[in-house]
Motif scaffolding. Structure first.
Motif, short mmCIF file in Angstrom:
data_model
loop_
_atom_site.label_atom_id
_atom_site.label_comp_id
_atom_site.label_asym_id
_atom_site.label_seq_id
_atom_site.Cartn_x
_atom_site.Cartn_y
_atom_site.Cartn_z
N VAL A 1 5.28 2.14 8.60
CA VAL A 1 6.00 1.71 7.41
C VAL A 1 7.08 2.73 7.08
CG1 VAL A 1 5.83 0.98 5.01
CG2 VAL A 1 3.91 0.59 6.56
N PHE A 2 8.32 2.28 6.97
CA PHE A 2 9.45 3.15 6.67
C PHE A 2 9.89 2.93 5.23
CE2 PHE A 2 9.64 1.83 11.14
CZ PHE A 2 9.49 3.07 11.76
N TRP A 3 10.22 4.03 4.57
CA TRP A 3 10.69 3.93 3.19
C TRP A 3 11.96 4.75 3.01
CZ3 TRP A 3 11.45 8.27 0.23
CH2 TRP A 3 10.80 9.43 0.62
N ARG A 4 12.72 4.44 1.99
CA ARG A 4 13.92 5.21 1.70
C ARG A 4 14.36 4.95 0.27
NH1 ARG A 4 17.48 4.94 5.53
NH2 ARG A 4 19.39 5.29 4.37
N ASN A 5 15.16 5.88 -0.25
CA ASN A 5 15.90 5.66 -1.50
C ASN A 5 17.31 6.20 -1.27
OD1 ASN A 5 15.64 8.49 -1.83
ND2 ASN A 5 13.78 8.24 -3.08
N ASP A 6 18.04 6.42 -2.30
CA ASP A 6 19.45 6.81 -2.13
C ASP A 6 19.61 8.17 -1.47
OD1 ASP A 6 20.21 4.46 -3.30
OD2 ASP A 6 20.42 5.32 -5.31
N GLU A 7 18.59 9.02 -1.54
CA GLU A 7 18.74 10.39 -1.06
C GLU A 7 17.83 10.75 0.11
OE1 GLU A 7 18.12 12.87 -4.42
OE2 GLU A 7 20.01 12.32 -5.41
N ARG A 8 16.64 10.16 0.18
CA ARG A 8 15.67 10.60 1.18
C ARG A 8 15.04 9.41 1.90
NH1 ARG A 8 15.46 15.80 0.59
NH2 ARG A 8 13.84 16.05 2.17
N SER B 1 5.46 11.58 1.67
CA SER B 1 6.14 11.30 0.41
C SER B 1 7.30 12.25 0.14
CB SER B 1 5.14 11.39 -0.75
OG SER B 1 4.55 12.68 -0.81
N ILE B 2 7.52 13.23 1.03
CA ILE B 2 8.65 14.16 0.86
C ILE B 2 9.86 13.67 1.63
CG2 ILE B 2 9.45 16.52 1.22
CD1 ILE B 2 6.56 17.43 0.90
N GLY B 3 9.66 13.36 2.90
CA GLY B 3 10.73 12.80 3.71
C GLY B 3 11.84 13.76 4.03
N ASN B 4 12.96 13.20 4.48
CA ASN B 4 14.14 13.97 4.86
C ASN B 4 15.37 13.40 4.18
OD1 ASN B 4 12.88 15.65 7.10
ND2 ASN B 4 12.44 13.59 7.83
N SER B 5 16.41 14.20 4.11
CA SER B 5 17.66 13.72 3.54
C SER B 5 18.27 12.66 4.45
CB SER B 5 18.65 14.89 3.38
OG SER B 5 19.92 14.40 3.01
N THR B 6 18.76 11.57 3.86
CA THR B 6 19.37 10.51 4.66
C THR B 6 20.66 10.97 5.34
OG1 THR B 6 20.66 9.62 2.82
CG2 THR B 6 18.43 8.74 3.13
N GLY B 7 21.35 11.92 4.74
CA GLY B 7 22.58 12.42 5.32
C GLY B 7 23.74 11.44 5.29
N MET B 8 23.56 10.32 4.58
CA MET B 8 24.59 9.29 4.61
C MET B 8 25.74 9.56 3.66
SD MET B 8 23.69 7.40 7.02
CE MET B 8 24.93 6.13 6.81
N MET C 1 0.83 -1.21 0.00
CA MET C 1 0.00 0.00 0.00
C MET C 1 0.86 1.25 0.00
SD MET C 1 -3.08 -1.06 2.64
CE MET C 1 -3.76 0.60 2.63
N ILE C 2 1.88 1.30 0.86
CA ILE C 2 2.74 2.48 0.94
C ILE C 2 3.57 2.62 -0.32
CG2 ILE C 2 4.69 3.51 2.16
CD1 ILE C 2 1.98 3.76 3.58
N ARG C 3 4.07 1.54 -0.86
CA ARG C 3 4.85 1.61 -2.10
C ARG C 3 3.99 2.18 -3.24
NH1 ARG C 3 9.57 -0.69 -3.82
NH2 ARG C 3 9.72 -1.91 -1.89
N THR C 4 2.73 1.74 -3.31
CA THR C 4 1.82 2.23 -4.35
C THR C 4 1.56 3.72 -4.19
OG1 THR C 4 0.75 0.07 -4.55
CG2 THR C 4 -0.48 1.98 -5.35
N GLN C 5 1.35 4.18 -2.95
CA GLN C 5 1.12 5.60 -2.71
C GLN C 5 2.34 6.43 -3.06
OE1 GLN C 5 -0.64 6.62 1.10
NE2 GLN C 5 -1.80 4.70 1.19
N LEU C 6 3.52 5.93 -2.75
CA LEU C 6 4.74 6.66 -3.07
C LEU C 6 4.93 6.77 -4.58
CD1 LEU C 6 7.15 5.16 -0.40
CD2 LEU C 6 6.41 7.53 -0.52
N LEU C 7 4.72 5.70 -5.29
CA LEU C 7 4.88 5.72 -6.74
C LEU C 7 3.86 6.68 -7.37
CD1 LEU C 7 5.47 1.93 -7.46
CD2 LEU C 7 7.16 3.78 -7.58
N SER C 8 2.67 6.73 -6.79
CA SER C 8 1.65 7.66 -7.30
C SER C 8 2.07 9.11 -7.08
CB SER C 8 0.30 7.40 -6.61
OG SER C 8 -0.16 6.10 -6.89
N ALA C 9 2.88 9.35 -6.03
CA ALA C 9 3.37 10.70 -5.73
C ALA C 9 4.67 11.01 -6.46
CB ALA C 9 3.55 10.86 -4.22
N GLY C 10 5.12 10.10 -7.29
CA GLY C 10 6.35 10.32 -8.05
C GLY C 10 7.62 9.98 -7.31
#
Length: 323
Positions: free
Chosen positions: A225-232, A248-255, A196-205
């Motif tokens: 439910v926690f999500w991440r990509n390379d940047e956020r 769907s905006i999130g924060n910078s991972t800072g890694m 469900m969360i993956r679908t909502q995120l993809l819908s938000a781009g």
């Protein structure tokens, strides 16, 4: 899982009839269901967050799952013989036989990593052959519903056994069936929540590289439910009995901070933390670079599951206050 849960699982397995295979069967099942946690003693010799990189590893892997039951069986047989020599061995105890007792120790020990796998803390099931972490993401580490179900089935079974009823095994067998149903249901809920969360995120781009469901205490029909990509990174919430939402905006991972890699090379605590962390994020706080893990980012967990690295990277990583 917590050790109360592991102990109850061993006890209910015994009440399902397994304890009748050999004398000392019940204590063997209960001890075996907990014995992989002997790695908890690492708190005495490891510093900082190094224990995070050690726990749920070598004592939960295939070699330990064969040798620990063997050691436990030898100890239980030696104890039975010691009691016999002292004249304190209970008369009603069944004969203690090596092969059946080892089988019980093996069953109890194997149950431990399986139930540990069901939460999202992580377990290295193939250690020492592989350091890969495995996650079930299905149960909270302390599950009161499991306590209640297992506790009731054990209590009713013992009452019937003491009353010399022939159906004393039935409540324990029912409890194990209910446990299997509960586990499968929670696995399904986590899968649904992640989709469900993956679908909502993809819908938000937003294209996540990792989406992880985290069961909360008590409310098994909900998931953080926690999500991440390379940047956020960000989080959402799924309630099968209500609404779901996601940031769907999130924060910078800072890694990408160069200090992180520098600290890993200099400090064993930082290296151990990042070895354990599944969803790491970092931010600057005064004179420190704080690294945490999304799975345990709430205020109550932040002090235990985070590490602060001096920005100079010239000294060892320091724990946050409260660790």
């Amino acid at each position: 899982m917590d050790n109360i849960t592991h102990s109850l699982i061993g006890a209910v397995l015994g009440q399902a009839g397994l304890k009748r295979l050999s004398g000392m069967g019940m204590p063997t099942l209960i001890i075996a269901a907990n014995i992989p946690d002997i790695d908890a003693a690492c708190f005495f010799w490891l510093e900082g967050q190094e224990h995070l990189g050690f726990r749920r590893g070598i004592t939960h892997g295939p070699i330990a799952l064969l040798l620990l039951p063997l050691a436990l069986t030898a100890i239980m047989i030696a104890y039975d013989r010691w009691q016999a020599r002292k004249g304190t061995r209970p008369r009603e105890r069944l004969p203690v036989r090596f092969v059946p007792l080892y089988l019980l120790a093996l069953i109890g020990t194997i149950s431990h990593p399986f139930f540990d796998w069901l939460n999202n803390y992580g377990i290295r099931l193939l250690e020492p052959f592989s350091s890969r972490w495995f996650y079930g993401d299905s149960l909270f580490i302390i599950d009161v519903w499991m306590w209640t179900g297992l506790g009731l089935s054990y209590w009713i079974s013992r009452r019937r056994e003491r009353a010399r009823r022939t159906d004393w095994r039935r409540p324990a067998l029912f409890g194990l069936a209910a446990l299997a149903t509960y586990v499968l249901m929670n696995m399904a809920i986590s899968t649904i929540a992640e989709r469900m969360i993956r679908t909502q995120l993809l819908s938000a781009g937003v294209t996540p590289t990792l989406v992880v469901a985290s069961p909360p205490p008590l409310l098994f029909w909900q998931r953080d439910v926690f999500w991440r990509n390379d940047e956020r990174y960000g989080r959402g919430k799924v309630n099968l009995l209500g609404d779901s939402d996601v940031d769907s905006i999130g924060n910078s991972t800072g890694m990408n901070d160069a200090l992180i890699q520098a600290a890993v090379g200099k400090d064993s605590s930082a290296a151990a933390f990042l070895f354990w962390a599944r969803m790491p994020f970092a931010y600057r706080d005064g004179g420190n670079l704080v690294i945490g893990d999304q799975r345990f980012s709430d205020e109550l967990a932040a002090g235990r599951f985070s590490i602060a690295i001096p920005l100079t990277a010239s000294g060892p990583a320091q724990r946050q206050a409260g660790q």
